[in-house]
Scaffold this active site. Structure first.
Site, PDB file in Angstrom:
ATOM      1  N   MET A 126      34.966  31.377  40.911  1.00 13.31           N
ATOM      2  CA  MET A 126      34.976  32.484  40.330  1.00 13.31           C
ATOM      3  C   MET A 126      34.845  32.750  38.459  1.00 13.31           C
ATOM      4  SD  MET A 126      37.823  35.604  41.800  1.00 13.31           S
ATOM      5  CE  MET A 126      37.832  35.363  43.648  1.00 13.31           C
ATOM      6  N   THR A 127      36.227  32.276  37.718  1.00 17.56           N
ATOM      7  CA  THR A 127      35.747  31.331  36.600  1.00 17.56           C
ATOM      8  C   THR A 127      34.728  30.736  35.340  1.00 17.56           C
ATOM      9  OG1 THR A 127      38.378  31.452  36.904  1.00 17.56           O
ATOM     10  CG2 THR A 127      37.287  31.160  34.613  1.00 17.56           C
ATOM     11  N   GLU A 246      45.699  36.741  46.545  1.00  9.99           N
ATOM     12  CA  GLU A 246      46.080  36.000  45.953  1.00  9.99           C
ATOM     13  C   GLU A 246      47.023  35.929  45.471  1.00  9.99           C
ATOM     14  OE1 GLU A 246      43.301  33.741  42.226  1.00  9.99           O
ATOM     15  OE2 GLU A 246      42.612  34.907  44.104  1.00  9.99           O
ATOM     16  N   ASN A 370      48.678  37.461  33.113  1.00  6.98           N
ATOM     17  CA  ASN A 370      49.817  38.426  33.296  1.00  6.98           C
ATOM     18  C   ASN A 370      49.098  39.309  32.295  1.00  6.98           C
ATOM     19  OD1 ASN A 370      51.067  36.962  35.102  1.00  6.98           O
ATOM     20  ND2 ASN A 370      52.813  36.773  33.768  1.00  6.98           N
TER      21      ASN A 370
END
Length: 381
Positions: A126-127, A246, A370
């Site tokens: 993904m990243t 996840e 976060n």
């Protein structure tokens, strides 16, 4: 630790099997894994032989036919053993569900048995450099040519990237469409696959024995039938659907690490003397550990509730984000306070508390930072 409400005798049997495997067959080789930057691939096959891979995948596709509860128990025991090397949580609990949920029947019958046996190590790309948690901004392209996609781009911070034989690639099939142009495509790869190159094994401040790598695609050709969901543009929706699990996996790791930090510190302070008495006898030590134990317990209660709801199919996006954000933030506080009670020994890498300290930091970043979790929570207010 008391048996959680989401467990039963079968789950506890799997837990015991996992505990023995990690303690006896994996942890003794951690120094080697740190030196080479990845675990030995043969350990995945051994885990597969024991039934510790893909336990929630249907038996029809070679899995264990269990539930997420079995996965949770395996993750907890891996963390408790101190094994930061094997990417089983990524392999079984993050990537396999994409294939089970969105793969064609042919793809599932071909890939999932090999993933369950450990013959194939799974990864997900993904990243990318410059995108971080902004998955809509990915640059990797997948252009259809006949019955194939031609994939070009790069990925970074990829868990299991060095050892993987199969990878789900997030790519833009329509670069004009933002999130609606993202698709997920499964590719089978090895070191001789044209258009596929593994970059560096990345050096990290924690989890040094865990396989994290760069991956490059330069005209990688993948059959159109490997597109997950059967239609282009569904990738972002698919990721949003499964990212809750996840994030729950990340919370399981965080809470277990928190509990382990407290256990190690209680044991150490009861055996360590300072000024003629056990360190544990000092009021500051008792108060610090009382607070840390309370933080761990309250996080455990919330986590167990989230797991129970997830098993019923009722875990919402906001609750998963709350659990991931709060537990990983609190882990940082707890493990820092625990390390302080070890004094100079806590700074030595031979002490497990130091490994918990460095390993904890990434949990606030992965599965969505976060800050992203707070934004998701706020949307539901």
């Amino acid at each position: 630790m008391a048996r959680p409400a989401w467990s039963d005798d079968e789950v506890e049997a799997v837990r015991e099997l996992a505990r023995n495997y990690f303690e006896k067959e994996v942890v003794p080789h951690e120094e080697k894994f740190v030196e080479q930057g990845h675990p030995d691939k043969a350990l995945y096959r051994r885990a597969g032989e024991l039934g510790l891979l893909c336990p929630a995948v249907s038996e029809e596709y070679g899995g264990g036919g269990g539930t997420f509860a079995h996965e949770a128990a395996i993750i907890e025991e891996q963390v408790r053993a101190g094994d930061g090397a094997l990417g089983i949580p990524v392999h079984s609990s993050i990537i396999a569900p994409y294939l089970a949920e969105f793969g064609s029947d042919e793809l599932k019958k071909r890939i999932l048995p090999e993933a369950s046996s450990g013959e194939m190590v799974l990864s997900i790309g993904m990243t990318e450099p410059g995108t971080g948690s902004d998955l809509q901004a990915i640059k990797t392209r997948a252009v259809r040519e006949g019955d194939e996609y031609v994939i070009t781009g790069s990925k970074i911070f990829i868990s299991n990237g060095w050892l993987c034989d199969g990878i789900i690639i997030a790519a833009k099939t329509d670069p004009e469409q933002g999130a609606a142009g993202v698709s997920l495509i499964f590719a089978e790869v090895d070191d001789n696959t044209p258009g596929f190159t593994r970059g560096r094994i990345l050096s990290k401040i924690g989890g040094k024995g865990q396989d994290t790598a760069e991956l490059f695609f330069d005209g990688l050709r993948v059959p159109v039938t490997n597109l997950l969901g059967g239609a282009e543009g569904q990738g972002f929706y698919q990721m949003m659907q499964l990212l809750a699990q996840e994030r729950l996996v990340t919370a399981i790791m965080a809470v277990t690490m928190m509990e382990r930090a407290v256990e190690l510190t209680v044991e150490y302070t009861k055996g360590r003397e300072a000024f003629g008495k056990p360190l544990f006898a000092m009021q500051n030590t008792k108060f610090e550990l009382a607070e840390c134990a309370t933080i761990a317990r309250t996080n455990r209660v919330f986590l167990d509730d989230c797991i129970t709801r997830h098993l019923r199919g009722e875990l919402d996006i906001q609750s998963a984000a709350m659990s991931k954000y709060w537990s990983t933030d609190q882990l940082g506080i707890v493990v820092d306070r625990c390390l302080q009670l070890f004094g100079g020994y806590g700074y030595m890498t031979e002490y497990p508390i130091s490994q918990l300290y460095t390993g904890a930091r990434v949990l606030r970043i992965l599965a969505g930072s976060n800050e992203v979790m707070k934004d998701l929570i706020a949307r539901g207010l």
